[in-house]
Scaffold this active site. Structure first.
Site, mmCIF file in Angstrom:
data_model
loop_
_atom_site.group_PDB
_atom_site.id
_atom_site.type_symbol
_atom_site.label_atom_id
_atom_site.label_comp_id
_atom_site.label_asym_id
_atom_site.label_seq_id
_atom_site.Cartn_x
_atom_site.Cartn_y
_atom_site.Cartn_z
ATOM 1 N N THR A 86 0.837 -1.215 0.000
ATOM 2 C CA THR A 86 0.000 0.000 0.000
ATOM 3 C C THR A 86 0.867 1.259 0.000
ATOM 4 O O THR A 86 0.493 2.270 -0.595
ATOM 5 C CB THR A 86 -0.973 0.031 1.207
ATOM 6 O OG1 THR A 86 -0.228 -0.140 2.404
ATOM 7 C CG2 THR A 86 -2.035 -1.047 1.112
ATOM 8 N N GLN A 125 1.391 -13.157 -1.067
ATOM 9 C CA GLN A 125 0.058 -13.285 -1.659
ATOM 10 C C GLN A 125 -0.107 -12.263 -2.783
ATOM 11 O O GLN A 125 -1.111 -12.274 -3.468
ATOM 12 C CB GLN A 125 -1.014 -13.010 -0.603
ATOM 13 C CG GLN A 125 -0.951 -13.910 0.596
ATOM 14 C CD GLN A 125 -1.876 -13.411 1.703
ATOM 15 O OE1 GLN A 125 -3.066 -13.706 1.716
ATOM 16 N NE2 GLN A 125 -1.334 -12.638 2.617
ATOM 17 N N HIS A 162 -0.291 -16.579 -5.138
ATOM 18 C CA HIS A 162 -1.469 -16.175 -5.906
ATOM 19 C C HIS A 162 -1.111 -15.783 -7.338
ATOM 20 O O HIS A 162 -1.893 -15.139 -8.022
ATOM 21 C CB HIS A 162 -2.208 -15.021 -5.198
ATOM 22 C CG HIS A 162 -2.880 -15.446 -3.924
ATOM 23 N ND1 HIS A 162 -3.383 -14.554 -3.001
ATOM 24 C CD2 HIS A 162 -3.130 -16.682 -3.421
ATOM 25 C CE1 HIS A 162 -3.913 -15.227 -1.981
ATOM 26 N NE2 HIS A 162 -3.765 -16.514 -2.210
ATOM 27 N N CYS A 205 -1.841 -19.154 -21.273
ATOM 28 C CA CYS A 205 -2.927 -19.859 -21.960
ATOM 29 C C CYS A 205 -3.596 -20.769 -20.935
ATOM 30 O O CYS A 205 -2.914 -21.494 -20.205
ATOM 31 C CB CYS A 205 -2.341 -20.693 -23.098
ATOM 32 S SG CYS A 205 -3.519 -21.840 -23.840
ATOM 33 N N CYS A 227 -4.690 -17.416 -27.299
ATOM 34 C CA CYS A 227 -3.321 -17.949 -27.321
ATOM 35 C C CYS A 227 -2.837 -18.089 -28.769
ATOM 36 O O CYS A 227 -3.492 -18.763 -29.579
ATOM 37 C CB CYS A 227 -3.308 -19.308 -26.622
ATOM 38 S SG CYS A 227 -1.741 -20.184 -26.808
HETATM 39 P P1 NAD Z 1 -4.837 -8.808 3.109
HETATM 40 O O1 NAD Z 1 -5.881 -9.739 3.545
HETATM 41 O O2 NAD Z 1 -3.480 -9.336 2.952
HETATM 42 O O3 NAD Z 1 -4.916 -7.487 4.129
HETATM 43 C C1 NAD Z 1 -4.058 -6.394 4.074
HETATM 44 C C2 NAD Z 1 -3.710 -6.036 5.538
HETATM 45 O O4 NAD Z 1 -2.638 -5.100 5.532
HETATM 46 C C3 NAD Z 1 -4.872 -5.390 6.298
HETATM 47 O O5 NAD Z 1 -4.958 -5.964 7.593
HETATM 48 C C4 NAD Z 1 -4.443 -3.904 6.386
HETATM 49 O O6 NAD Z 1 -4.918 -3.288 7.575
HETATM 50 C C5 NAD Z 1 -2.942 -4.029 6.412
HETATM 51 N N1 NAD Z 1 -2.194 -2.883 5.899
HETATM 52 C C6 NAD Z 1 -2.508 -2.071 4.850
HETATM 53 N N2 NAD Z 1 -1.520 -1.184 4.636
HETATM 54 C C7 NAD Z 1 -0.563 -1.447 5.569
HETATM 55 C C8 NAD Z 1 0.714 -0.880 5.850
HETATM 56 N N3 NAD Z 1 1.216 0.140 5.147
HETATM 57 N N4 NAD Z 1 1.442 -1.384 6.872
HETATM 58 C C9 NAD Z 1 0.957 -2.412 7.608
HETATM 59 N N5 NAD Z 1 -0.242 -2.991 7.395
HETATM 60 C C10 NAD Z 1 -0.982 -2.520 6.373
HETATM 61 O O7 NAD Z 1 -5.073 -8.163 1.773
HETATM 62 P P2 NAD Z 1 -6.417 -7.863 1.044
HETATM 63 O O8 NAD Z 1 -6.355 -6.438 0.713
HETATM 64 O O9 NAD Z 1 -7.599 -8.409 1.795
HETATM 65 O O10 NAD Z 1 -6.182 -8.747 -0.255
HETATM 66 C C11 NAD Z 1 -6.327 -10.150 -0.277
HETATM 67 C C12 NAD Z 1 -5.629 -10.703 -1.512
HETATM 68 O O11 NAD Z 1 -5.817 -9.855 -2.665
HETATM 69 C C13 NAD Z 1 -4.144 -10.744 -1.343
HETATM 70 O O12 NAD Z 1 -3.817 -11.888 -0.659
HETATM 71 C C14 NAD Z 1 -3.662 -10.643 -2.794
HETATM 72 O O13 NAD Z 1 -3.709 -11.912 -3.418
HETATM 73 C C15 NAD Z 1 -4.676 -9.774 -3.486
HETATM 74 N N6 NAD Z 1 -4.202 -8.398 -3.602
HETATM 75 C C16 NAD Z 1 -2.928 -8.165 -4.055
HETATM 76 C C17 NAD Z 1 -2.439 -6.869 -4.152
HETATM 77 C C18 NAD Z 1 -1.030 -6.640 -4.631
HETATM 78 O O14 NAD Z 1 -0.483 -7.469 -5.368
HETATM 79 N N7 NAD Z 1 -0.373 -5.551 -4.220
HETATM 80 C C19 NAD Z 1 -3.268 -5.798 -3.800
HETATM 81 C C20 NAD Z 1 -4.575 -6.068 -3.348
HETATM 82 C C21 NAD Z 1 -5.028 -7.375 -3.247
#
Ligand code: NAD
Length: 256
Positions: A24, A97, A115, A123, A158
């Protein structure tokens, strides 16, 4: 009370387990951030069977993928701190993830993407069933699909076998990539410390991995800006932002 620095200093095989929260601070929202990508697209609608059955779903999924890559993103202090620990021989690698490729961009060499990755397309065959891709093995960088879409092809196929093409990520209903899962379990079982960073630890089966490490004898550290269901099992819980927390810990442990 043990600190993160102390836990990392005494460890020889740190394994990081990362979720959307580690990225993030690079400008990629997690599912929950208000105003983020996921408030425009409901990812639960993108099931594997819908993707296979519906050209409209595929078009929407490509739109979503384009939005994901709309702005250039760079690794942040958290990705870099984990790469520094690995380079110094303290960390055995990262299980992530995330699909954004930012650990590799930061210099991490051992990265297990449970993931998949948004940086590649694959494909999946013409009529894959039961959440399992059934393609011919063809892959390309994600930009291949964007080039096809730009050229006016709304549903790229593909070039090797005519099968459906999909981002190399895991959709809802889709079976997780078995070799990555096996690699992730093996890495978790070898950890003496597992640091879970920026994961709500609620998305299963991925969130099982910190438990696998814990049961194999690893101590757990959790770095997250909110509580998680595994906080009670952890030796260290740090509620804070992943970038500054990991940067400070790595600098203390590695000196500099
Ligand atoms: P998640 O379940 O892994 O939750 C994210 C966690 O990180 C939350 O508890 C949030 O409070 C915390 N968080 C956010 N910013 C933070 C920071 N700067 N420092 C510390 N903690 C922080 O993720 P999700 O959003 O529920 O997504 C689930 C799945 O979606 C992931 O496992 C992934 O496969 C996919 N996803 C991937 C990406 C990416 O590749 N960057 C982004 C969004 C979602």
């Amino acid at each position: 009370m043990t600190t993160l620095e102390e836990l990392l200093r005494d460890a020889h095989r740190v394994v990081a387990f990362t979720g959307a929260g580690v990225s993030t601070e690079s400008g990629i929202p997690d599912f929950r951030s208000p105003g983020g990508l996921w408030s425009r697209y409901d990812p639960t609608r993108f099931t594997f069977s819908r993707y296979v059955a519906s050209p409209e779903t595929r078009a929407e999924a490509w739109d979503m993928r384009r939005a994901f890559f709309a702005h250039p993103v760079h690794p942040n202090a958290a990705h870099r701190a984990l790469a520094r620990l690995e380079a110094a021989g303290r960390s055995a690698g990262v299980i992530t993830q995330n699909i954004d490729g930012l650990h590799q961009a930061a210099g991490s060499r051992k990265v297990v993407e449970i993931h998949g990755t948004a940086r590649e397309v694959i494909c999946i065959g013409s009529a894959p069933k039961h959440g399992v891709p059934d393609g011919c093995g063809w892959t390309a960088p994600h930009t291949w699909a964007f080039d096809r879409l730009d050229a006016g092809d709304p549903d790229p196929r593909c070039p090797a076998c005519g099968g459906l093409v999909k981002s190399s990520t895991v959709l809802f209903e889709q079976v997780l990539p078995q070799d990555a899962i096996a690699e992730a379990y093996a890495l978790a079982e070898q950890a003496d410390v597992l640091v879970a960073v920026g994961s709500s630890l609620q998305v299963y089966p991925a969130a099982e991995l910190p438990l696998v490490a814990f049961r194999a004898g690893a101590r757990l550290a959790i770095v997250n800006d909110e509580s998680t269901p595994l906080d009670d099992l952890a030796t260290v819980v740090v509620h804070g932002k992943a970038g500054p927390v990991l940067d400070a810990a790595a600098s203390t442990v590695l000196g500099g």
